[in-house]
Design a protein around this motif. Structure first.
Motif, PDB file in Angstrom:
ATOM      1  N   GLU A 107       0.832  -1.205   0.000  1.00  0.00           N
ATOM      2  CA  GLU A 107       0.000   0.000   0.000  1.00  0.00           C
ATOM      3  C   GLU A 107       0.867   1.256   0.000  1.00  0.00           C
ATOM      4  O   GLU A 107       0.633   2.190  -0.772  1.00  0.00           O
ATOM      5  N   ALA A 108       1.900   1.277   0.852  1.00  0.00           N
ATOM      6  CA  ALA A 108       2.791   2.439   0.915  1.00  0.00           C
ATOM      7  C   ALA A 108       3.555   2.631  -0.388  1.00  0.00           C
ATOM      8  O   ALA A 108       3.713   3.749  -0.873  1.00  0.00           O
ATOM      9  N   ALA A 109       4.026   1.535  -0.974  1.00  0.00           N
ATOM     10  CA  ALA A 109       4.820   1.619  -2.205  1.00  0.00           C
ATOM     11  C   ALA A 109       3.993   2.061  -3.402  1.00  0.00           C
ATOM     12  O   ALA A 109       4.525   2.679  -4.326  1.00  0.00           O
ATOM     13  N   LEU A 110       2.703   1.749  -3.396  1.00  0.00           N
ATOM     14  CA  LEU A 110       1.844   2.093  -4.523  1.00  0.00           C
ATOM     15  C   LEU A 110       1.130   3.431  -4.372  1.00  0.00           C
ATOM     16  O   LEU A 110       0.385   3.828  -5.262  1.00  0.00           O
ATOM     17  N   THR A 111       1.388   4.127  -3.284  1.00  0.00           N
ATOM     18  CA  THR A 111       0.792   5.431  -3.066  1.00  0.00           C
ATOM     19  C   THR A 111       1.372   6.432  -4.060  1.00  0.00           C
ATOM     20  O   THR A 111       2.582   6.446  -4.311  1.00  0.00           O
ATOM     21  N   ASP A 112       0.506   7.265  -4.625  1.00  0.00           N
ATOM     22  CA  ASP A 112       0.981   8.300  -5.551  1.00  0.00           C
ATOM     23  C   ASP A 112       2.025   9.178  -4.864  1.00  0.00           C
ATOM     24  O   ASP A 112       1.899   9.518  -3.690  1.00  0.00           O
ATOM     25  N   GLY A 113       3.045   9.531  -5.582  1.00  0.00           N
ATOM     26  CA  GLY A 113       4.063  10.435  -5.080  1.00  0.00           C
ATOM     27  C   GLY A 113       5.124   9.769  -4.220  1.00  0.00           C
ATOM     28  O   GLY A 113       5.879  10.465  -3.553  1.00  0.00           O
ATOM     29  N   VAL A 114       5.217   8.445  -4.238  1.00  0.00           N
ATOM     30  CA  VAL A 114       6.210   7.748  -3.436  1.00  0.00           C
ATOM     31  C   VAL A 114       7.286   7.153  -4.341  1.00  0.00           C
ATOM     32  O   VAL A 114       6.988   6.585  -5.386  1.00  0.00           O
ATOM     33  N   GLN A 115       8.522   7.311  -3.925  1.00  0.00           N
ATOM     34  CA  GLN A 115       9.654   6.658  -4.598  1.00  0.00           C
ATOM     35  C   GLN A 115      10.142   5.547  -3.687  1.00  0.00           C
ATOM     36  O   GLN A 115      10.572   5.808  -2.565  1.00  0.00           O
ATOM     37  N   ALA A 116      10.060   4.313  -4.142  1.00  0.00           N
ATOM     38  CA  ALA A 116      10.519   3.177  -3.353  1.00  0.00           C
ATOM     39  C   ALA A 116      11.886   2.720  -3.835  1.00  0.00           C
ATOM     40  O   ALA A 116      12.111   2.589  -5.035  1.00  0.00           O
TER      41      ALA A 116
END
Length: 119
Positions: A107-116
């Motif tokens: 969920e955190a990785a697929l959130t808009d505006g996130v670079q994993a």
């Protein structure tokens, strides 16, 4: 600025890779990004007081300092399965650390505006 999600999958067995993950997370905070570090495998020991591996890398910031920087300015998550395999509970971890599962990571990785990034 995008948020930064750093997953560290190693501990003392891969000191340069582990230190790089913590260094990138700390630099993300210095740049003003929202930073979350997720620890899996033997990396979970970085979240346990008194058990944090000393990576002893020349020319590198001590990992204990990097962990504290991230703890103070970002967030630290420990893989729920990895914690269970090591008989760790939330009470065993540095203050503010949360035990979370794979679903929360996705969920955190697929959130808009996130670079994993994964180390």
């Amino acid at each position: 600025m995008r948020a930064l999600l750093v997953k560290i999958t190693c501990g003392a067995e891969a000191p340069e890779r582990a230190n790089q993950g913590w260094t990138v997370a700390a630099m993300g905070l210095a740049a003003g990004a929202e930073v979350a570090v997720w620890l899996t495998g033997d990396a979970v020991w970085f979240a346990v007081p008194g058990r944090q591996p000393d990576l002893a890398l020349p020319h590198a910031t001590p990992v204990a300092d990097l962990v504290e920087t991230v703890r103070a300015g970002g967030s630290i998550r420990v893989c729920s399965q990895c914690a269970a395999r090591r008989a760790l509970s939330a009470n065993d971890l540095v203050e503010g650390t949360v035990i979370a599962g794979a679903a929360q990571f996705v969920e955190a990785a697929l959130t808009d505006g996130v670079q994993a990034l994964i180390y």
